[in-house]
Write a protein that holds these residues in place. Structure first.
Motif, PDB file in Angstrom:
ATOM      1  N   LEU A 149     -47.283  12.434 -32.739  1.00  0.00           N
ATOM      2  CA  LEU A 149     -48.293  13.110 -33.257  1.00  0.00           C
ATOM      3  C   LEU A 149     -48.976  12.409 -34.179  1.00  0.00           C
ATOM      4  O   LEU A 149     -48.516  11.609 -34.846  1.00  0.00           O
ATOM      5  CB  LEU A 149     -47.615  14.561 -33.649  1.00  0.00           C
ATOM      6  N   LEU A 150     -50.244  12.702 -34.451  1.00  0.00           N
ATOM      7  CA  LEU A 150     -51.054  12.330 -35.617  1.00  0.00           C
ATOM      8  C   LEU A 150     -51.638  13.655 -36.212  1.00  0.00           C
ATOM      9  O   LEU A 150     -52.386  14.415 -35.722  1.00  0.00           O
ATOM     10  CB  LEU A 150     -52.229  11.342 -34.940  1.00  0.00           C
ATOM     11  N   VAL A 151     -51.176  13.683 -37.534  1.00  0.00           N
ATOM     12  CA  VAL A 151     -51.480  15.045 -38.168  1.00  0.00           C
ATOM     13  C   VAL A 151     -51.834  14.686 -39.495  1.00  0.00           C
ATOM     14  O   VAL A 151     -51.490  13.707 -40.010  1.00  0.00           O
ATOM     15  CB  VAL A 151     -50.290  16.020 -38.186  1.00  0.00           C
ATOM     16  N   ALA A 152     -52.436  15.678 -40.184  1.00  0.00           N
ATOM     17  CA  ALA A 152     -52.951  15.807 -41.568  1.00  0.00           C
ATOM     18  C   ALA A 152     -51.991  16.086 -42.444  1.00  0.00           C
ATOM     19  O   ALA A 152     -51.222  17.031 -42.321  1.00  0.00           O
ATOM     20  CB  ALA A 152     -54.289  16.541 -41.672  1.00  0.00           C
ATOM     21  N   GLY A 153     -51.805  15.187 -43.476  1.00  0.00           N
ATOM     22  CA  GLY A 153     -50.921  15.307 -44.851  1.00  0.00           C
ATOM     23  C   GLY A 153     -51.520  16.397 -45.660  1.00  0.00           C
ATOM     24  O   GLY A 153     -52.625  16.882 -45.277  1.00  0.00           O
ATOM     25  N   ALA A 154     -50.854  16.541 -46.946  1.00  0.00           N
ATOM     26  CA  ALA A 154     -51.361  17.260 -47.928  1.00  0.00           C
ATOM     27  C   ALA A 154     -52.596  17.005 -48.669  1.00  0.00           C
ATOM     28  O   ALA A 154     -53.417  17.596 -48.864  1.00  0.00           O
ATOM     29  CB  ALA A 154     -50.453  17.499 -49.158  1.00  0.00           C
ATOM     30  N   GLY A 155     -52.874  15.626 -48.275  1.00  0.00           N
ATOM     31  CA  GLY A 155     -54.053  15.031 -48.847  1.00  0.00           C
ATOM     32  C   GLY A 155     -55.174  15.001 -48.030  1.00  0.00           C
ATOM     33  O   GLY A 155     -56.444  14.451 -48.210  1.00  0.00           O
ATOM     34  N   GLY A 156     -54.791  15.426 -46.793  1.00  0.00           N
ATOM     35  CA  GLY A 156     -56.135  15.461 -45.740  1.00  0.00           C
ATOM     36  C   GLY A 156     -56.000  13.945 -44.887  1.00  0.00           C
ATOM     37  O   GLY A 156     -56.639  14.330 -43.773  1.00  0.00           O
ATOM     38  N   ALA A 157     -55.530  13.167 -45.188  1.00  0.00           N
ATOM     39  CA  ALA A 157     -55.412  12.023 -44.378  1.00  0.00           C
ATOM     40  C   ALA A 157     -54.456  12.122 -43.351  1.00  0.00           C
ATOM     41  O   ALA A 157     -53.313  12.735 -43.285  1.00  0.00           O
ATOM     42  CB  ALA A 157     -54.941  10.710 -45.143  1.00  0.00           C
ATOM     43  N   GLU A 158     -54.527  11.656 -42.044  1.00  0.00           N
ATOM     44  CA  GLU A 158     -53.991  11.641 -40.828  1.00  0.00           C
ATOM     45  C   GLU A 158     -52.725  10.594 -41.011  1.00  0.00           C
ATOM     46  O   GLU A 158     -52.820   9.577 -41.687  1.00  0.00           O
ATOM     47  CB  GLU A 158     -54.771  11.373 -39.556  1.00  0.00           C
ATOM     48  N   ARG A 159     -51.662  11.261 -40.530  1.00  0.00           N
ATOM     49  CA  ARG A 159     -50.415  10.385 -40.541  1.00  0.00           C
ATOM     50  C   ARG A 159     -49.513  10.692 -39.241  1.00  0.00           C
ATOM     51  O   ARG A 159     -49.887  11.694 -38.617  1.00  0.00           O
ATOM     52  CB  ARG A 159     -49.432  10.864 -41.836  1.00  0.00           C
ATOM     53  N   PRO A 160     -48.812   9.457 -38.780  1.00  0.00           N
ATOM     54  CA  PRO A 160     -48.115   9.672 -37.669  1.00  0.00           C
ATOM     55  C   PRO A 160     -46.827  10.514 -37.872  1.00  0.00           C
ATOM     56  O   PRO A 160     -46.450  10.637 -38.994  1.00  0.00           O
ATOM     57  CB  PRO A 160     -47.840   8.178 -37.342  1.00  0.00           C
ATOM     58  N   PHE A 161     -46.642  11.073 -36.774  1.00  0.00           N
ATOM     59  CA  PHE A 161     -45.294  12.086 -36.846  1.00  0.00           C
ATOM     60  C   PHE A 161     -44.362  11.823 -35.899  1.00  0.00           C
ATOM     61  O   PHE A 161     -44.999  11.985 -34.672  1.00  0.00           O
ATOM     62  CB  PHE A 161     -45.610  13.525 -36.848  1.00  0.00           C
ATOM     63  N   GLU A 162     -43.251  11.435 -35.783  1.00  0.00           N
ATOM     64  CA  GLU A 162     -42.366  11.153 -34.701  1.00  0.00           C
ATOM     65  C   GLU A 162     -41.463  12.426 -34.368  1.00  0.00           C
ATOM     66  O   GLU A 162     -40.756  13.099 -35.446  1.00  0.00           O
ATOM     67  CB  GLU A 162     -41.262  10.078 -34.955  1.00  0.00           C
ATOM     68  N   ALA A 163     -41.648  13.129 -33.364  1.00  0.00           N
ATOM     69  CA  ALA A 163     -40.804  14.401 -32.913  1.00  0.00           C
ATOM     70  C   ALA A 163     -39.407  14.040 -32.563  1.00  0.00           C
ATOM     71  O   ALA A 163     -38.581  15.080 -32.644  1.00  0.00           O
ATOM     72  CB  ALA A 163     -41.633  15.097 -31.788  1.00  0.00           C
ATOM     73  N   THR A 164     -39.061  12.889 -32.234  1.00  0.00           N
ATOM     74  CA  THR A 164     -37.854  12.362 -31.808  1.00  0.00           C
ATOM     75  C   THR A 164     -36.999  12.090 -32.938  1.00  0.00           C
ATOM     76  O   THR A 164     -37.531  12.053 -34.325  1.00  0.00           O
ATOM     77  CB  THR A 164     -37.806  11.393 -30.824  1.00  0.00           C
ATOM     78  N   GLY A 165     -35.646  11.671 -32.842  1.00  0.00           N
ATOM     79  CA  GLY A 165     -34.997  11.154 -34.004  1.00  0.00           C
ATOM     80  C   GLY A 165     -33.967  12.356 -34.546  1.00  0.00           C
ATOM     81  O   GLY A 165     -33.462  12.255 -35.526  1.00  0.00           O
ATOM     82  N   PHE A 166     -33.541  13.231 -33.399  1.00  0.00           N
ATOM     83  CA  PHE A 166     -32.414  14.049 -33.935  1.00  0.00           C
ATOM     84  C   PHE A 166     -30.836  13.438 -34.058  1.00  0.00           C
ATOM     85  O   PHE A 166     -30.162  14.269 -34.578  1.00  0.00           O
ATOM     86  CB  PHE A 166     -32.460  15.241 -32.660  1.00  0.00           C
ATOM     87  N   GLY A 167     -30.816  12.351 -33.503  1.00  0.00           N
ATOM     88  CA  GLY A 167     -29.389  11.792 -33.722  1.00  0.00           C
ATOM     89  C   GLY A 167     -29.039  11.279 -34.779  1.00  0.00           C
ATOM     90  O   GLY A 167     -30.026  11.222 -35.621  1.00  0.00           O
ATOM     91  N   PRO A 168     -27.702  11.221 -35.208  1.00  0.00           N
ATOM     92  CA  PRO A 168     -27.707  10.349 -36.617  1.00  0.00           C
ATOM     93  C   PRO A 168     -28.330   9.137 -36.858  1.00  0.00           C
ATOM     94  O   PRO A 168     -28.164   8.205 -36.246  1.00  0.00           O
ATOM     95  CB  PRO A 168     -26.015  10.367 -36.617  1.00  0.00           C
ATOM     96  N   GLY A 169     -28.814   8.744 -38.175  1.00  0.00           N
ATOM     97  CA  GLY A 169     -29.186   7.572 -38.531  1.00  0.00           C
ATOM     98  C   GLY A 169     -30.344   7.016 -37.683  1.00  0.00           C
ATOM     99  O   GLY A 169     -31.089   7.805 -36.778  1.00  0.00           O
ATOM    100  N   GLY A 170     -30.603   5.832 -37.800  1.00  0.00           N
ATOM    101  CA  GLY A 170     -31.685   5.101 -37.182  1.00  0.00           C
ATOM    102  C   GLY A 170     -33.206   5.511 -37.744  1.00  0.00           C
ATOM    103  O   GLY A 170     -33.357   6.468 -38.493  1.00  0.00           O
ATOM    104  N   GLU A 171     -33.981   4.453 -37.208  1.00  0.00           N
ATOM    105  CA  GLU A 171     -35.438   4.640 -37.753  1.00  0.00           C
ATOM    106  C   GLU A 171     -36.105   5.924 -37.358  1.00  0.00           C
ATOM    107  O   GLU A 171     -36.936   6.425 -38.096  1.00  0.00           O
ATOM    108  CB  GLU A 171     -36.121   3.702 -37.442  1.00  0.00           C
ATOM    109  N   GLY A 172     -35.643   6.370 -36.326  1.00  0.00           N
ATOM    110  CA  GLY A 172     -36.363   7.894 -35.807  1.00  0.00           C
ATOM    111  C   GLY A 172     -36.207   8.749 -36.598  1.00  0.00           C
ATOM    112  O   GLY A 172     -36.773   9.929 -36.550  1.00  0.00           O
ATOM    113  N   GLY A 173     -35.204   8.608 -37.627  1.00  0.00           N
ATOM    114  CA  GLY A 173     -34.788   9.894 -38.684  1.00  0.00           C
ATOM    115  C   GLY A 173     -35.680  10.005 -39.325  1.00  0.00           C
ATOM    116  O   GLY A 173     -35.778  11.015 -40.133  1.00  0.00           O
TER     117      GLY A 173
END
Length: 362
Positions: A149-173
């Motif tokens: 995803l690419l979504v707007a944060g509190a300041g209005g700037a777009e930020r990437p958002f990773e929907a995966t990463g439900f497992g323990p640890g790892g960068e996806g968290g």
């Protein structure tokens, strides 16, 4: 906003679920509390909601019915699911499709491939070939498309958002973390949903036979009609159009017209056209690309039809086989089946039958 239920209806439609999955999704998300105003915080709240209800990363689940039934999904499915929930609550997320994320799995795969291919310390011409018991999912050894995803944060700037990463640890968290990619492009919710159709075509084609082949072709056609910018949808259409020269030609021309410069693009064009320069560019961009390694080091020996160079061909065949065995993307059994002629010529028919027997029936 698409209107009440509209986003879930679209995901239902590309899964051909007849409306049942959309209704189930609406019931499921009816328990979702009010979301924050900024889209990034809202996406995080949705992901937390899914985690509390047992969702996890599942590499083979990407349609709405599968995700709801199995409580999980892959990057495509979960990105669309979180995105749909955002759209239904009035947010307008954008989406990204990236090729070959340079994440921890990528870097670990590069190190492992360097060891496998090392002439002194790695696999040699007499190495044991892997069988079913050796199969794991530690690395990739093939470039993949990754959705986020690419979504707007509190300041209005777009930020990437990773929907995966439900497992323990790892960068996806870390949902705001995004790896570098060889290439990436923006897509709308409707466009990314069209990728579900081409992914369904891939999954269906694995079953083999004439009927699944025709159904896969229809799915690939539907995908590129919904989103002509679905680059890998055109590649899938080309693969499923064997014996239909007009469709093959159209798919090849449309694919080439993207003019990209990543390993997946160059290797796909190599397979479409046989242009050797494309193979060289694919390997230069992604040295641990197992299928490209086979094309460079094993196929020339096979096509030459002679014994000279057999030890080196055996060594490289074994390297590629071990890559398939340890990949979360590639399939060892399918590799052996597709390359049976090379296997038998390099080793023996008896060894082929012995190893294939480890995979069981079916």
């Amino acid at each position: 906003m698409r209107g009440a239920g509209g986003a879930f209806e679209l995901l239902d439609a590309v899964a051909d679920a007849g409306g049942a999955a959309a209704r189930e999704a609406e019931r499921f998300f009816s328990a979702l509390p009010p979301l924050p105003e900024d889209a990034f915080s809202a996406a995080l709240r949705i992901r937390q909601f899914l985690a509390r209800r047992g969702f996890r990363d599942l590499p083979d689940a990407f349609t709405l019915p599968e995700m709801l039934a199995r409580r999980g999904g892959n990057c495509l499915g979960l990105t669309l699911l979180v995105g749909a929930a955002l759209v239904e609550r009035g947010h307008r997320p954008a989406f990204l499709l990236g090729v070959n994320p340079a994440d921890a799995v990528h870097h670990a795969g590069a190190a492992h491939f360097a060891l496998l291919a090392d002439e002194r310390e790695g696999v040699d011409a007499d190495a044991r070939l892997p069988d079913a018991a050796d199969c794991g999912h530690r690395f990739r050894f093939a470039p993949v498309e990754h959705a986020s995803l690419l979504v707007a944060g509190a300041g209005g700037a777009e930020r990437p958002f990773e929907a995966t990463g439900f497992g323990p640890g790892g960068e996806g968290g870390e949902p705001g973390w995004s790896p570098p990619f060889e290439a990436r492009r923006r897509a709308s919710f409707e466009e990314l949903a069209a990728v579900v159709l081409s992914e369904r075509a891939k999954a269906l084609a694995w079953r083999g036979g004439a009927a699944p082949g025709r159904a896969a072709l229809r799915l690939a056609l539907r995908s590129v009609r919904r989103w002509p910018g679905n680059r890998e949808g055109w590649a899938e259409l080309f693969r499923r159009a064997a014996g239909r020269p007009a469709i093959e030609r159209l798919a090849r021309e449309r694919y080439r017209a993207f003019g990209d410069d990543d390993s997946l693009f160059h290797f796909t064009l190599y397979r479409m056209t046989g242009e050797p320069g494309r193979l060289a560019r694919a390997i230069a961009a992604y040295p641990q690309y197992a299928e490209a390694h086979y094309e460079r080091h094993v196929r020339p020996w096979l096509e030459a039809g002679g014994e000279p160079g057999r030890p080196e061909a055996c060594r490289h065949f074994a390297v590629v086989a071990w890559c398939h065995a340890e990949s979360e993307v590639l399939d060892l059994r399918a590799f052996y089946e597709a390359q049976r002629d090379a296997f038998v010529r390099l080793y023996s028919a008896a060894e082929f039958d012995e190893i294939m027997g480890t995979f069981g029936g079916g």
